[in-house]
Design a protein around this motif. Structure first.
Motif, PDB file in Angstrom:
ATOM      1  N   SER A 199       0.828  -1.198   0.000  1.00  0.00           N
ATOM      2  CA  SER A 199       0.000   0.000   0.000  1.00  0.00           C
ATOM      3  C   SER A 199       0.862   1.247   0.000  1.00  0.00           C
ATOM      4  CB  SER A 199      -0.910   0.008   1.236  1.00  0.00           C
ATOM      5  OG  SER A 199      -1.761  -1.118   1.260  1.00  0.00           O
ATOM      6  N   LEU A 200       0.286   2.304  -0.499  1.00  0.00           N
ATOM      7  CA  LEU A 200       0.973   3.589  -0.555  1.00  0.00           C
ATOM      8  C   LEU A 200      -0.086   4.679  -0.631  1.00  0.00           C
ATOM      9  CD1 LEU A 200       4.033   4.321  -0.690  1.00  0.00           C
ATOM     10  CD2 LEU A 200       3.751   4.560  -3.160  1.00  0.00           C
ATOM     11  N   THR A 201       0.187   5.809  -0.011  1.00  0.00           N
ATOM     12  CA  THR A 201      -0.741   6.939  -0.089  1.00  0.00           C
ATOM     13  C   THR A 201      -0.026   8.142  -0.675  1.00  0.00           C
ATOM     14  OG1 THR A 201      -2.078   6.190   1.783  1.00  0.00           O
ATOM     15  CG2 THR A 201      -2.219   8.516   1.200  1.00  0.00           C
ATOM     16  N   LEU A 202      -0.587   8.683  -1.725  1.00  0.00           N
ATOM     17  CA  LEU A 202      -0.058   9.887  -2.350  1.00  0.00           C
ATOM     18  C   LEU A 202      -0.826  11.103  -1.833  1.00  0.00           C
ATOM     19  CD1 LEU A 202       0.204   8.688  -6.060  1.00  0.00           C
ATOM     20  CD2 LEU A 202       1.859   8.428  -4.208  1.00  0.00           C
ATOM     21  N   SER A 203      -0.129  12.209  -1.723  1.00  0.00           N
ATOM     22  CA  SER A 203      -0.759  13.449  -1.284  1.00  0.00           C
ATOM     23  C   SER A 203      -0.429  14.564  -2.267  1.00  0.00           C
ATOM     24  CB  SER A 203      -0.273  13.848   0.106  1.00  0.00           C
ATOM     25  OG  SER A 203      -0.675  12.905   1.070  1.00  0.00           O
ATOM     26  N   CYS A 204      -1.345  15.491  -2.384  1.00  0.00           N
ATOM     27  CA  CYS A 204      -1.140  16.648  -3.252  1.00  0.00           C
ATOM     28  C   CYS A 204      -1.712  17.868  -2.544  1.00  0.00           C
ATOM     29  CB  CYS A 204      -1.830  16.432  -4.590  1.00  0.00           C
ATOM     30  SG  CYS A 204      -1.763  17.854  -5.698  1.00  0.00           S
ATOM     31  N   ALA A 205      -0.862  18.837  -2.292  1.00  0.00           N
ATOM     32  CA  ALA A 205      -1.301  20.068  -1.649  1.00  0.00           C
ATOM     33  C   ALA A 205      -1.578  21.120  -2.709  1.00  0.00           C
ATOM     34  CB  ALA A 205      -0.239  20.561  -0.678  1.00  0.00           C
ATOM     35  N   ALA A 206      -2.778  21.661  -2.681  1.00  0.00           N
ATOM     36  CA  ALA A 206      -3.168  22.719  -3.611  1.00  0.00           C
ATOM     37  C   ALA A 206      -3.214  24.028  -2.854  1.00  0.00           C
ATOM     38  CB  ALA A 206      -4.525  22.415  -4.230  1.00  0.00           C
TER      39      ALA A 206
END
Length: 119
Positions: A16-23
């Motif tokens: 498993s892996l979680t990607l994050s993106c800050a806008a």
């Protein structure tokens, strides 16, 4: 609007892996946020999208990936939780936002974060 993605890396098959993106920036204009990916030699493809509270997924990730969005002060954080990863999930993942622009709509892209699934 500026998008900054992170969270990619090397993960084992089935992991498993979680990607994050800050806008950040003029986030009030955003109405759709998505994750795309591009594997070597392939076109960029839509993985998951979130718009007006409704989520859509490409068939190959349904039941394994989950897209979510959290609001913070002056920012929006888009996440992609990936489970039961397969070799074919190996790609560079890009976050994307579409919002109201000067001439209708505006599209924004993050810089991409690489996911490698190995056995």
């Amino acid at each position: 609007v500026q998008l900054q993605a992170c969270g990619g890396g090397l993960v084992q098959l089935g992991g498993s892996l979680t990607l994050s993106c800050a806008a950040r920036g003029n986030i009030g204009t955003i109405y759709t946020m998505s994750w795309f990916r591009q594997a070597p030699g392939n076109d960029r493809e839509l993985v998951a999208s979130l718009s007006g509270g409704r989520t859509t997924y490409r068939d190959s990730v349904k039941g394994r990936f989950a897209i979510s969005r959290e609001s913070a002060q002056n920012a929006v954080n888009l996440q992609l939780s990936m489970n039961s990863l397969k070799r074919e999930d190996t790609a560079v993942y890009y976050c994307n936002a579409v919002g109201v622009g000067r001439n209708g709509s505006a599209t924004y892209w993050g810089q991409g974060t690489k996911v490698t699934v190995s056995s």
